[in-house]
Write an enzyme that holds these catalytic residues in place. Structure first.
Site, PDB file in Angstrom:
ATOM      1  N   THR A  28     -47.762  -1.025   6.209  1.00 27.39           N
ATOM      2  CA  THR A  28     -47.842   0.128   7.116  1.00 27.39           C
ATOM      3  C   THR A  28     -46.643   0.132   8.065  1.00 27.39           C
ATOM      4  OG1 THR A  28     -50.257   0.115   7.016  1.00 27.39           O
ATOM      5  CG2 THR A  28     -49.253   1.185   8.934  1.00 27.39           C
ATOM      6  N   THR A  31     -40.883   1.061   7.896  1.00 28.72           N
ATOM      7  CA  THR A  31     -40.118   0.315   6.883  1.00 28.72           C
ATOM      8  C   THR A  31     -40.912   0.238   5.586  1.00 28.72           C
ATOM      9  OG1 THR A  31     -39.257  -1.024   8.715  1.00 28.72           O
ATOM     10  CG2 THR A  31     -38.788  -1.792   6.474  1.00 28.72           C
ATOM     11  N   ASP A  88     -42.955  -6.420  13.535  1.00 29.94           N
ATOM     12  CA  ASP A  88     -42.331  -6.049  14.819  1.00 29.94           C
ATOM     13  C   ASP A  88     -41.382  -7.139  15.301  1.00 29.94           C
ATOM     14  OD1 ASP A  88     -43.829  -3.549  15.404  1.00 29.94           O
ATOM     15  OD2 ASP A  88     -45.518  -4.919  15.186  1.00 29.94           O
ATOM     16  N   GLY A  99     -48.535  -5.282  14.219  1.00 30.00           N
ATOM     17  CA  GLY A  99     -49.633  -4.581  14.865  1.00 30.00           C
ATOM     18  C   GLY A  99     -49.239  -3.575  15.914  1.00 30.00           C
ATOM     19  N   GLU A 107     -53.975  -5.376   7.693  1.00 31.47           N
ATOM     20  CA  GLU A 107     -52.756  -6.041   7.192  1.00 31.47           C
ATOM     21  C   GLU A 107     -53.010  -7.528   7.026  1.00 31.47           C
ATOM     22  OE1 GLU A 107     -50.013  -4.937  10.260  1.00 31.47           O
ATOM     23  OE2 GLU A 107     -49.251  -3.221   9.136  1.00 31.47           O
TER      24      GLU A 107
HETATM   25  O1  DER Z   1     -47.914  -2.280  12.847  1.00 32.97           O
HETATM   26  C1  DER Z   1     -47.396  -3.004  11.981  1.00 32.97           C
HETATM   27  O2  DER Z   1     -47.791  -4.154  11.741  1.00 32.97           O
HETATM   28  C2  DER Z   1     -46.168  -2.520  11.264  1.00 32.97           C
HETATM   29  O3  DER Z   1     -45.993  -3.186  10.032  1.00 32.97           O
HETATM   30  C3  DER Z   1     -45.003  -2.834  12.172  1.00 32.97           C
HETATM   31  O4  DER Z   1     -45.106  -4.147  12.488  1.00 32.97           O
HETATM   32  C4  DER Z   1     -43.661  -2.550  11.551  1.00 32.97           C
HETATM   33  O5  DER Z   1     -43.452  -1.214  11.693  1.00 32.97           O
HETATM   34  P1  DER Z   1     -41.967  -0.598  11.543  1.00 32.97           P
HETATM   35  O6  DER Z   1     -41.506  -0.989  10.167  1.00 32.97           O
HETATM   36  O7  DER Z   1     -42.206   0.878  11.700  1.00 32.97           O
HETATM   37  O8  DER Z   1     -41.118  -1.195  12.636  1.00 32.97           O
END
Ligand code: DER
Length: 234
Positions: A28, A31, A88, A99, A107
């Site tokens: 999610t 990326t 993140d 998260g 996840e």
């Molecule tokens: O919320 C999540 O865990 C997402 O994977 C986040 O950690 C990464 O999101 P991004 O790829 O939009 O920075």
């Protein structure tokens, strides 16, 4: 190269590890979105066959449905061959913070059921220690959330922790996860030290569902860097 192009480079590289017949954890975030798009492309080109996706959020579920990726869940597939997801933060031991998009529980359930977990990031996610770049999210039950928030803040008082209930876009409305829970974001002023000790302490608090530190879970981290090179930290 824009940051989104870097994310795409890392995502496409990760999808090279996908083989036909795999049960895939679909991540999610901005990326992982590129990885899900790429998997759908290869499916429709016939370059990948017999893929089953296990989405890590309703958002990814919707994306995968719209792309025609066959989906299932952990009840039917308790072992997942490969998950591809963003993060993140990534520290030098490949520990992650995840998260900030709110999907950490599903996840972590899916990514801890994986044989292989590939993390895809642009270089802005690399940190010296957990919490260096922002919130470390904790999913909590709505019942007496303030009680839990205060206990979390006290737990990390030594690191100058401020605990904040997450609202939608910082407004008044409380953010609710796919699982009907709330998120308390922990902001640390200092390094919290041993992450396993911190993780165990958080999970001992009744009212906490899960936290956003993914310790010793990533098999490989693919980092897309400004000069477009890829760093494989396997
Ligand atoms: O919320 C999540 O865990 C997402 O994977 C986040 O950690 C990464 O999101 P991004 O790829 O939009 O920075």
């Amino acid at each position: 190269l824009t940051q989104d192009e870097l994310k795409k480079i890392a995502a496409y590289k990760a999808v090279e590890f996908v083989q036909s017949g795999m049960v895939l954890g679909l991540g999610t975030g901005s990326t992982a979105k590129h990885a899900v798009d790429r998997i759908a492309d290869l499916l429709h080109q016939g370059k990948l066959k017999n893929i089953v996706g296990i989405p890590t959020s309703t958002k990814t579920h919707k994306q995968a449905v719209s792309l025609g990726i066959p989906l299932s869940d952990l009840n039917s597939h308790p072992v997942v061959d490969l998950a591809i997801d963003g993060a993140d933060e990534v520290d030098s031991n490949l520990n992650l913070v995840k998260g900030r998009g709110g999907s950490l529980l599903r996840e972590k359930m899916i990514e801890s059921a994986c044989k292989k977990f590939i993390v895809i990031v642009d270089e802005s996610k690399l940190v010296a220690h957990v919490g260096a770049s922002g919130a470390m999210p904790v999913e909590v039950v709505p019942f007496c959330w303030k009680f839990t928030q205060d206990r979390l803040q006290n737990l990390f008082d030594y690191a100058g922790c401020v605990a904040k209930l997450r609202t939608d876009n910082g407004g008044e409305k409380i953010f609710v996860t796919d699982n009907g829970n709330y998120i308390v974001d922990l902001f640390f002023k200092k390094d919290i030290g041993d992450l396993k000790v911190a993780s165990d302490a958080i999970l001992r608090l009744a009212g906490v569902v899960e936290h956003g530190m993914f310790l010793d879970m990533a098999t490989t981290v693919i980092v897309a860097e400004v000069e477009g090179s890829l760093l494989n930290c396997g």
